[in-house]
Design a protein around this motif. Structure first.
Motif, short mmCIF file in Angstrom:
data_model
loop_
_atom_site.label_atom_id
_atom_site.label_comp_id
_atom_site.label_asym_id
_atom_site.label_seq_id
_atom_site.Cartn_x
_atom_site.Cartn_y
_atom_site.Cartn_z
N GLN A 44 8.64 10.69 -17.28
CA GLN A 44 7.37 11.39 -17.23
C GLN A 44 6.31 10.58 -16.48
O GLN A 44 5.47 11.15 -15.77
N LEU A 45 6.36 9.24 -16.58
CA LEU A 45 5.40 8.42 -15.85
C LEU A 45 5.60 8.57 -14.35
O LEU A 45 4.63 8.70 -13.58
N ILE A 46 6.85 8.57 -13.90
CA ILE A 46 7.12 8.77 -12.47
C ILE A 46 6.58 10.11 -12.01
O ILE A 46 5.92 10.22 -10.97
N GLU A 47 6.83 11.15 -12.81
CA GLU A 47 6.38 12.49 -12.44
C GLU A 47 4.85 12.58 -12.45
O GLU A 47 4.26 13.25 -11.61
N THR A 48 4.21 11.87 -13.38
CA THR A 48 2.74 11.85 -13.44
C THR A 48 2.17 11.20 -12.18
O THR A 48 1.22 11.72 -11.57
N LEU A 49 2.75 10.07 -11.77
CA LEU A 49 2.29 9.40 -10.54
C LEU A 49 2.57 10.26 -9.31
O LEU A 49 1.80 10.26 -8.35
N SER A 50 3.67 11.02 -9.35
CA SER A 50 4.06 11.84 -8.20
C SER A 50 3.10 12.99 -7.95
O SER A 50 2.91 13.41 -6.80
N VAL A 51 2.52 13.53 -9.02
CA VAL A 51 1.66 14.72 -8.86
C VAL A 51 0.18 14.35 -8.72
O VAL A 51 -0.65 15.23 -8.53
N CYS A 52 -0.14 13.07 -8.80
CA CYS A 52 -1.53 12.64 -8.57
C CYS A 52 -1.92 12.87 -7.12
O CYS A 52 -1.06 13.01 -6.24
N SER A 53 -3.21 12.87 -6.87
CA SER A 53 -3.68 12.98 -5.48
C SER A 53 -3.04 11.88 -4.64
O SER A 53 -2.82 10.77 -5.12
N SER A 54 -2.75 12.19 -3.39
CA SER A 54 -2.05 11.25 -2.52
C SER A 54 -2.89 10.01 -2.24
O SER A 54 -3.96 10.08 -1.63
N LEU A 55 -2.41 8.86 -2.69
CA LEU A 55 -3.09 7.60 -2.43
C LEU A 55 -3.14 7.32 -0.94
O LEU A 55 -4.17 6.89 -0.40
N ARG A 56 -2.05 7.57 -0.25
CA ARG A 56 -1.98 7.28 1.19
C ARG A 56 -2.99 8.14 1.96
O ARG A 56 -3.70 7.64 2.85
N ASP A 57 -3.07 9.42 1.62
CA ASP A 57 -4.03 10.30 2.29
C ASP A 57 -5.46 9.86 1.99
O ASP A 57 -6.34 9.89 2.88
N PHE A 58 -5.71 9.46 0.75
CA PHE A 58 -7.05 9.00 0.36
C PHE A 58 -7.45 7.79 1.20
O PHE A 58 -8.59 7.71 1.70
N ILE A 59 -6.53 6.85 1.37
CA ILE A 59 -6.84 5.62 2.11
C ILE A 59 -7.06 5.91 3.59
O ILE A 59 -7.98 5.36 4.21
N THR A 60 -6.23 6.77 4.17
CA THR A 60 -6.40 7.08 5.60
C THR A 60 -7.72 7.83 5.84
O THR A 60 -8.29 7.76 6.93
N ALA A 61 -8.21 8.52 4.81
CA ALA A 61 -9.43 9.31 4.98
C ALA A 61 -10.70 8.51 4.71
O ALA A 61 -11.78 8.88 5.17
N CYS A 62 -10.58 7.39 3.96
CA CYS A 62 -11.82 6.72 3.52
C CYS A 62 -12.29 5.61 4.47
O CYS A 62 -13.32 5.01 4.23
N SER A 63 -11.56 5.33 5.54
CA SER A 63 -12.00 4.40 6.59
C SER A 63 -12.34 3.01 6.08
O SER A 63 -13.29 2.38 6.55
N SER A 64 -11.55 2.50 5.15
CA SER A 64 -11.75 1.13 4.67
C SER A 64 -10.56 0.27 5.12
O SER A 64 -9.43 0.48 4.67
N SER A 65 -10.82 -0.68 6.00
CA SER A 65 -9.74 -1.53 6.49
C SER A 65 -9.21 -2.43 5.38
O SER A 65 -8.01 -2.77 5.35
N ASP A 66 -10.07 -2.82 4.43
CA ASP A 66 -9.61 -3.64 3.31
C ASP A 66 -8.59 -2.89 2.46
O ASP A 66 -7.56 -3.44 2.06
N LEU A 67 -8.91 -1.64 2.19
CA LEU A 67 -8.02 -0.82 1.37
C LEU A 67 -6.71 -0.53 2.10
O LEU A 67 -5.62 -0.58 1.51
N CYS A 68 -6.83 -0.29 3.39
CA CYS A 68 -5.64 -0.05 4.22
C CYS A 68 -4.74 -1.28 4.22
O CYS A 68 -3.51 -1.18 4.08
N GLN A 69 -5.33 -2.44 4.35
CA GLN A 69 -4.56 -3.68 4.36
C GLN A 69 -3.88 -3.91 3.00
O GLN A 69 -2.72 -4.33 2.93
N ALA A 70 -4.60 -3.60 1.91
CA ALA A 70 -4.02 -3.77 0.57
C ALA A 70 -2.83 -2.83 0.39
O ALA A 70 -1.79 -3.21 -0.17
N TYR A 71 -2.97 -1.59 0.89
CA TYR A 71 -1.88 -0.61 0.79
C TYR A 71 -0.67 -1.07 1.61
O TYR A 71 0.47 -1.07 1.14
N ASN A 72 -0.92 -1.47 2.85
CA ASN A 72 0.18 -1.88 3.73
C ASN A 72 0.88 -3.14 3.21
O ASN A 72 2.10 -3.29 3.34
N SER A 73 0.12 -4.04 2.62
CA SER A 73 0.73 -5.25 2.04
C SER A 73 1.68 -4.86 0.90
O SER A 73 2.75 -5.45 0.73
#
Length: 418
Positions: A310-339
């Motif tokens: 159920q935890l996996i499924e809960t994380l799966s249906v949350c808003s897309s973290l990747r889309d959020f980061i690409t939309a918010c124009s924060s290089s720090d956040l992008c770097q944290a995600y890519n790391s």
């Protein structure tokens, strides 16, 4: 201002604790069963006697005869979750030993009722299939030699074991310690999920950093495998005992559970793909596994405990973290995600190379010498114990993970915004 920060932190802790309770996990142990029981009620002593002496009984070819003499016991005297977990673990080990006692050329085709029926009933109560799973052999198969000591490999032992000696112990113990290293990353994933709900960029970044550190610790811990697991013993002795009866050429018609079903049942053996931790990180990072690899990973969720699934499924249906980061124009956040994604790629690369060492190379060596092992021989050279096409699957999930990297990075950093 200070009050608001402390209030928000307290709220965050409350939310995390609620998640830990709901998904049956903990910040310290992650998905690992804390303080597993070592004894069942006296009524079930025959199960415990067989499981505690399993390696010897398999090697002396006595296990099947003893199972045939077992009474059919009712599982209704098992009252707690920990009792059910220990019963599922014991019956799982006995089942694998029974099926594979005589090696690849004479696997059992029928599981006797005295084993099959209580195993089926215990499995139904836990929401697990009646086969030895990763949740059993790794997450619930441990005890401390010194209960006051630390959780480190020298102070830990298995509850039950297959033939293979130190290699068997090392394989399951190192896998457990890798799960232990994942625990802080699971907490980090939950922190990211909650921070996303309120668009807390700092909270998301902190959570991602925590997941990255956890993934690096998992890889570092995984390296202990080379100190504790010998390749020939793993491939030639241990591996068959974690093999299932789905997509397995050694049991192409599955296994008949006497007293349960009139038709054979097909179930996959234990596999790292049954680790809820790795699938949680995939779900958090929005990593898309397609085709056969994606279907296999989704099917492996059926081998997890329901709250973990159920935890996996809960994380799966949350808003897309990747889309959020690409939309918010924060290089720090992008770097944290890519790391974070890069750390998961590194872990998967290391797993791939380890599988080559412990499965592919010894299997090819045995085939070239014309001397198949007592265990799986060459039959599972390219097939995982879960039934996947091993190297194809591992390369596919590694490549899918790499594809999640954000290549067009935002140019605005938090410092520049300030």
């Amino acid at each position: 201002m200070e009050y608001r920060v402390k209030h928000r932190e307290a709220k965050c802790r409350e939310a995390l604790q609620a998640d830990f309770d709901a998904f049956d996990i903990s910040e310290e142990f992650g998905f690992i069963l804390e303080e597993p029981l070592t004894h069942l009620p006296e009524y079930y002593q025959v199960w415990m006697d067989l499981a505690n002496n399993l390696a010897h009984l398999i090697e002396s070819h006595k296990l099947r005869d003893l199972v045939h003499k077992m009474p059919v016991l009712s599982p209704h005297h098992l009252t707690s979750h920990r009792e059910l977990r220990l019963a599922h673990l014991a019956l799982g080990f006995i089942t694998m030993g029974y099926v594979w006692q005589e090696g690849q050329h004479a696997p059992a085709q029928i599981l006797p009722k005295a084993l099959a029926w209580p195993y089926w009933m215990v499995s139904r109560r836990l929401g697990l299939p009646p086969i030895l799973t990763y949740a059993d052999s790794v997450l619930a198969n441990w005890k401390l030699k010194d209960p006051t000591g630390d959780m480190e490999i020298g102070n830990m032992d298995l509850m039950f074991s297959f033939p293979g000696g130190e290699t068997c112990r090392g394989f399951f113990m190192v896998s457990l310690l890798v799960e232990m290293a994942a625990s802080s990353g699971i907490a980090g994933a939950l922190e990211v999920m909650h921070a996303m709900k309120i668009s807390d960029l700092v909270g998301i970044q902190k959570g991602l950093i925590r997941v990255t550190q956890s993934l690096k610790k998992m890889k570092e811990t995984f390296q202990l495998m080379h100190n504790h697991v010998e390749a020939t013993a793993f491939h030639g002795t241990l591996r068959i005992f974690v093999s299932g009866w789905r997509d397995n050429p050694m049991l192409p018609r599955g296994l008949l559970y006497e007293g349960v079903s009139t038709e054979p049942i097909f179930l996959s053996g234990g596999s790292a793909a049954q680790s809820s931790a790795i699938q949680c990180f995939d779900a958090l990072l929005c990593i898309q596994h397609e085709g056969e690899a994606g279907a296999f990973l989704t099917r492996m969720r059926d081998y997890m405990l329901p709250p973990h699934r159920q935890l996996i499924e809960t994380l799966s249906v949350c808003s897309s973290l990747r889309d959020f980061i690409t939309a918010c124009s924060s290089s720090d956040l992008c770097q944290a995600y890519n790391s974070c994604v890069s750390a998961l790629v590194d872990l998967r690369n290391y797993h791939l190379n380890t599988v080559a060492k412990y499965v592919i190379v010894p299997g090819n060596k045995a085939r070239s010498l014309g001397c198949p092992f007592r265990g799986v021989g060459t039959m599972l050279n390219s097939t995982g114990t879960g039934g996947s096409n091993l190297m194809v699957f591992l390369k596919s999930v590694r490549n899918s993970t790499e594809k999640a990297l954000i290549t067009e990075r935002p140019t605005t950093s938090r410092e520049a915004e300030m």
